[in-house]
Design a protein around this motif. Structure first.
Motif, short mmCIF file in Angstrom:
data_model
loop_
_atom_site.label_atom_id
_atom_site.label_comp_id
_atom_site.label_asym_id
_atom_site.label_seq_id
_atom_site.Cartn_x
_atom_site.Cartn_y
_atom_site.Cartn_z
N ARG A 1 -11.52 -6.09 3.09
CA ARG A 1 -11.30 -4.82 3.79
C ARG A 1 -11.57 -4.97 5.29
O ARG A 1 -10.84 -4.42 6.11
CB ARG A 1 -12.22 -3.77 3.17
CG ARG A 1 -12.09 -2.42 3.72
CD ARG A 1 -12.98 -1.42 2.98
NE ARG A 1 -14.39 -1.75 3.10
CZ ARG A 1 -15.17 -2.13 2.09
NH1 ARG A 1 -14.68 -2.22 0.87
NH2 ARG A 1 -16.44 -2.40 2.28
N THR B 1 2.63 1.65 -3.52
CA THR B 1 1.72 1.99 -4.61
C THR B 1 0.87 3.21 -4.29
O THR B 1 -0.04 3.53 -5.06
CB THR B 1 0.81 0.79 -4.94
OG1 THR B 1 0.09 0.39 -3.77
CG2 THR B 1 1.61 -0.37 -5.49
N ASP B 2 1.13 3.87 -3.16
CA ASP B 2 0.47 5.11 -2.77
C ASP B 2 -1.05 4.95 -2.67
O ASP B 2 -1.81 5.74 -3.20
CB ASP B 2 0.83 6.23 -3.76
CG ASP B 2 0.51 7.60 -3.20
OD1 ASP B 2 0.55 7.78 -1.97
OD2 ASP B 2 0.19 8.51 -4.00
N ARG B 3 -1.48 3.91 -1.97
CA ARG B 3 -2.91 3.69 -1.74
C ARG B 3 -3.36 4.59 -0.58
O ARG B 3 -2.61 4.82 0.36
CB ARG B 3 -3.21 2.24 -1.38
CG ARG B 3 -2.82 1.22 -2.43
CD ARG B 3 -3.59 1.38 -3.71
NE ARG B 3 -2.69 1.89 -4.72
CZ ARG B 3 -3.06 2.41 -5.87
NH1 ARG B 3 -4.31 2.52 -6.19
NH2 ARG B 3 -2.18 2.85 -6.73
N SER B 4 -4.60 5.06 -0.63
CA SER B 4 -5.06 6.04 0.35
C SER B 4 -5.98 5.48 1.42
O SER B 4 -6.24 6.13 2.42
CB SER B 4 -5.76 7.20 -0.36
OG SER B 4 -6.86 6.71 -1.10
N ALA C 1 0.83 -1.21 0.00
CA ALA C 1 0.00 0.00 0.00
C ALA C 1 0.87 1.26 0.00
O ALA C 1 0.56 2.23 -0.70
CB ALA C 1 -0.93 0.00 1.21
N ASP D 1 -9.28 1.20 -1.17
CA ASP D 1 -8.34 1.33 -2.29
C ASP D 1 -7.34 0.16 -2.30
O ASP D 1 -7.03 -0.38 -3.36
CB ASP D 1 -7.61 2.67 -2.17
CG ASP D 1 -6.88 3.07 -3.43
OD1 ASP D 1 -7.14 2.46 -4.49
OD2 ASP D 1 -6.07 4.01 -3.36
N ILE D 2 -6.85 -0.23 -1.13
CA ILE D 2 -5.93 -1.36 -1.02
C ILE D 2 -6.61 -2.65 -1.49
O ILE D 2 -6.07 -3.41 -2.29
CB ILE D 2 -5.41 -1.53 0.42
CG1 ILE D 2 -4.57 -0.33 0.84
CG2 ILE D 2 -4.62 -2.82 0.57
CD1 ILE D 2 -4.25 -0.29 2.32
N GLU D 3 -7.83 -2.87 -1.00
CA GLU D 3 -8.57 -4.08 -1.36
C GLU D 3 -8.82 -4.14 -2.87
O GLU D 3 -8.62 -5.18 -3.50
CB GLU D 3 -9.91 -4.11 -0.62
CG GLU D 3 -10.76 -5.32 -0.96
CD GLU D 3 -12.15 -5.23 -0.37
OE1 GLU D 3 -12.67 -6.29 0.00
OE2 GLU D 3 -12.71 -4.12 -0.30
N THR D 4 -9.22 -3.02 -3.46
CA THR D 4 -9.48 -2.98 -4.90
C THR D 4 -8.22 -3.28 -5.70
O THR D 4 -8.24 -4.07 -6.65
CB THR D 4 -10.03 -1.59 -5.30
OG1 THR D 4 -11.21 -1.34 -4.54
CG2 THR D 4 -10.35 -1.54 -6.77
N THR D 5 -7.12 -2.67 -5.31
CA THR D 5 -5.85 -2.89 -6.01
C THR D 5 -5.40 -4.34 -5.90
O THR D 5 -4.96 -4.94 -6.88
CB THR D 5 -4.76 -1.95 -5.47
OG1 THR D 5 -5.21 -0.61 -5.55
CG2 THR D 5 -3.47 -2.11 -6.24
#
Length: 91
Positions: free
Chosen positions: A80, A51-54, A48, A58-62
């Motif tokens: 999540r 990859t600059d997840r917010s 996370a 967003d982490i789960e989707t990626t």
């Protein structure tokens, strides 16, 4: 198509397994963990950061979009709710 290690897997290979396990054992990080260990949490949260997840969504989707590369990188896709629970309970 790349047949070797992903860049993320190469970076994570620099983390000393022995020292990491020693820290986890010292603080009893995996005491009540069944499936999602400290190493898995560390890998997901490092991914996370890289990859600059917010957020958790967003982490789960990626992670769900990158399922083909997860195995080679040593990551596990987690819901999540599991990520939220683990991040709340563990330091």
């Amino acid at each position: 198509m790349n047949k070797g290690k992903t860049i993320f897997a190469q970076i994570m290979s620099l983390v000393n397994e022995y020292e990491f396990k020693k820290c986890v054992d010292h603080y009893k990080g995996d005491k009540h963990s069944i499936k999602f260990k400290c190493r898995d949490q560390f890998m997901v949260m490092s991914f996370a950061q890289f990859t600059d997840r917010s957020g958790l969504r967003d982490i789960e989707t990626t992670l769900n979009l990158c399922t083909q590369d997860l195995y080679r990188s040593g990551l596990k896709a987690m819901p999540r709710s599991t990520l939220a629970e683990v991040n709340e309970k563990k330091d």
